[in-house]
Enzyme design. Structure first.
Site, mmCIF file in Angstrom:
data_model
loop_
_atom_site.group_PDB
_atom_site.id
_atom_site.type_symbol
_atom_site.label_atom_id
_atom_site.label_comp_id
_atom_site.label_asym_id
_atom_site.label_seq_id
_atom_site.Cartn_x
_atom_site.Cartn_y
_atom_site.Cartn_z
ATOM 1 N N SER A 170 0.994 -1.190 -0.033
ATOM 2 C CA SER A 170 -0.019 0.152 0.011
ATOM 3 C C SER A 170 0.680 1.231 0.013
ATOM 4 O O SER A 170 2.088 1.294 0.540
ATOM 5 C CB SER A 170 -0.966 -0.001 1.178
ATOM 6 O OG SER A 170 -1.491 1.330 1.557
ATOM 7 N N TYR A 203 -2.103 -0.918 10.344
ATOM 8 C CA TYR A 203 -2.359 -1.407 9.038
ATOM 9 C C TYR A 203 -1.245 -0.982 8.025
ATOM 10 O O TYR A 203 -0.579 -1.989 7.272
ATOM 11 C CB TYR A 203 -3.900 -1.013 8.349
ATOM 12 C CG TYR A 203 -3.949 -1.317 6.947
ATOM 13 C CD1 TYR A 203 -3.807 -2.956 6.315
ATOM 14 C CD2 TYR A 203 -3.967 -0.367 6.077
ATOM 15 C CE1 TYR A 203 -4.124 -3.091 5.159
ATOM 16 C CE2 TYR A 203 -4.089 -0.692 4.462
ATOM 17 C CZ TYR A 203 -4.103 -1.825 4.185
ATOM 18 O OH TYR A 203 -4.076 -2.173 2.714
ATOM 19 N N LYS A 207 1.896 -2.896 6.115
ATOM 20 C CA LYS A 207 2.111 -2.853 4.594
ATOM 21 C C LYS A 207 3.626 -2.377 4.317
ATOM 22 O O LYS A 207 4.059 -2.901 3.309
ATOM 23 C CB LYS A 207 1.240 -1.962 4.005
ATOM 24 C CG LYS A 207 -0.209 -2.334 3.956
ATOM 25 C CD LYS A 207 -0.611 -3.404 3.196
ATOM 26 C CE LYS A 207 -0.548 -4.612 3.548
ATOM 27 N NZ LYS A 207 -1.000 -5.529 2.515
#
Length: 326
Positions: A170, A203, A207
């Site tokens: 990401s 999160y 990533k």
């Protein structure tokens, strides 16, 4: 690259393109994790439209995988593509090891897209005792990459052409401080609830771990056998955001690409960019990852994350062979 204004500009101006219509993947086999919905599903659909011969959907919920298979079967290419649904649970090392054993029995595995992931907005431990984002997005994904690596290598040796391994990351890896990198044991520190952070920090950190793992894995794998890269699919409408605060709906309305567009970024990374290796792909091109990743501190963290992850898997993942890269 990586700033908010740059993010807005790209989301508004770039429109991901499909694979060339003349491209044929006939005779090839692809495995996609988390392909029962969202971007993984759309990536599967596009590969089928380019005549992929076998598609393996590796999912946690087999019933949802079967539903996806039924829908995909009605897509373009559904009459020529053999679709298989395999169980895969990132919170079970036995499940991951079984996936590896099944791939070893395939006549070929040309493409592997490790797309499965979660975005948990509050602290929760996984079934294996690790923080859930880290377990599923990093530890589980890393374990899967090792489990299927022998099959990818075998295919390359048998057909004299590199196979492909893509890990979905990401752009969010640009946006986090990664304070845990100074800990004696980074992964153990990230299991502590007080390090979880706010909003999407954990999160995004998971990533970042994907990017670091991919770069180190690529350094240990011959690119003539397996091309290993990571990809940012862009900000897209997806079930990934189901745990996010309601304000995310405003951002989705303003900036998000469709799942189909995000899926195009995944297939682009999977099939194209033959000369890349250990690279970060975004907006369907090779771009630099964050300045931290490229720094000396980032290189140290990369090797530390690798060593810690391998040690953890050796200790916990009974039945998983980590010797393929060590």
């Amino acid at each position: 690259m990586g700033g908010f204004l740059g993010f807005v500009y790209r989301q508004w101006t770039i429109k991901p393109k499909p694979l060339p219509s003349a491209l044929s993947l006939s005779g090839k086999t692809a495995l996609i994790t988390g392909a029962n919905s969202g971007l993984g599903f759309e990536a599967a659909r596009e590969l089928m439209s380019r005549k992929i011969s076998r598609l393996i959907i590796a999912v946690r919920d087999v019933s949802k995988g079967e539903a996806a298979k039924k829908e995909l079967s009605s897509s373009q290419g559904g009459d020529t593509c053999e679709i298989e649904v395999w169980p895969l649970d990132h919170e079970s090392y036995q499940s991951i090891a079984e996936l590896g054993k099944r791939t070893a029995k395939l006549d070929r595995l040309d493409y592997a897209l490790l797309n499965a992931g979660v975005k948990m907005m509050s602290y929760k431990k996984s079934a294996l005792g690790h923080e859930t984002n880290v377990q599923i997005n990093h530890i589980g994904t890393s374990a899967v990459s090792l489990a299927i690596l022998p099959a990818l290598k075998h295919t390359a040796q048998r057909y004299n052409t590199p196979s492909r391994l893509i890990i979905v990351s990401s752009e969010g890896h640009f946006w986090i401080p990664f304070k845990e990198r100074s800990a004696g044991k980074i992964l153990a520190k990230m299991d502590e609830e007080e390090t979880f952070g706010t909003q999407q920090q954990r999160y995004y950190t998971s990533k970042l771990l994907n990017v670091l793992w991919t770069r180190e894995l690529a350094s240990k794998v011959d690119k003539e056998e397996v091309v290993v890269n990571t990809v940012n699919p862009g900000f897209c409408y997806s079930g990934l955001h189901r745990h996010s605060a309601s304000v995310i709906n405003v951002f989705l309305w303003l900036f998000a690409w469709t799942p189909e567009q995000g899926g195009r970024c995944l297939t682009d990374a999977l099939v194209k960019h033959e000369d890349s290796h250990g690279q970060y792909l975004s907006d369907q091109r090779q771009t630099p990852p964050s300045s931290f990743v490229l720094s000396s501190d980032g290189e140290k963290a990369q090797k530390k994350i690798w060593d810690e992850t391998i040690a953890l898997l050796k200790d916990e993942a009974i039945g998983l062979d980590t010797s393929v890269v060590t």
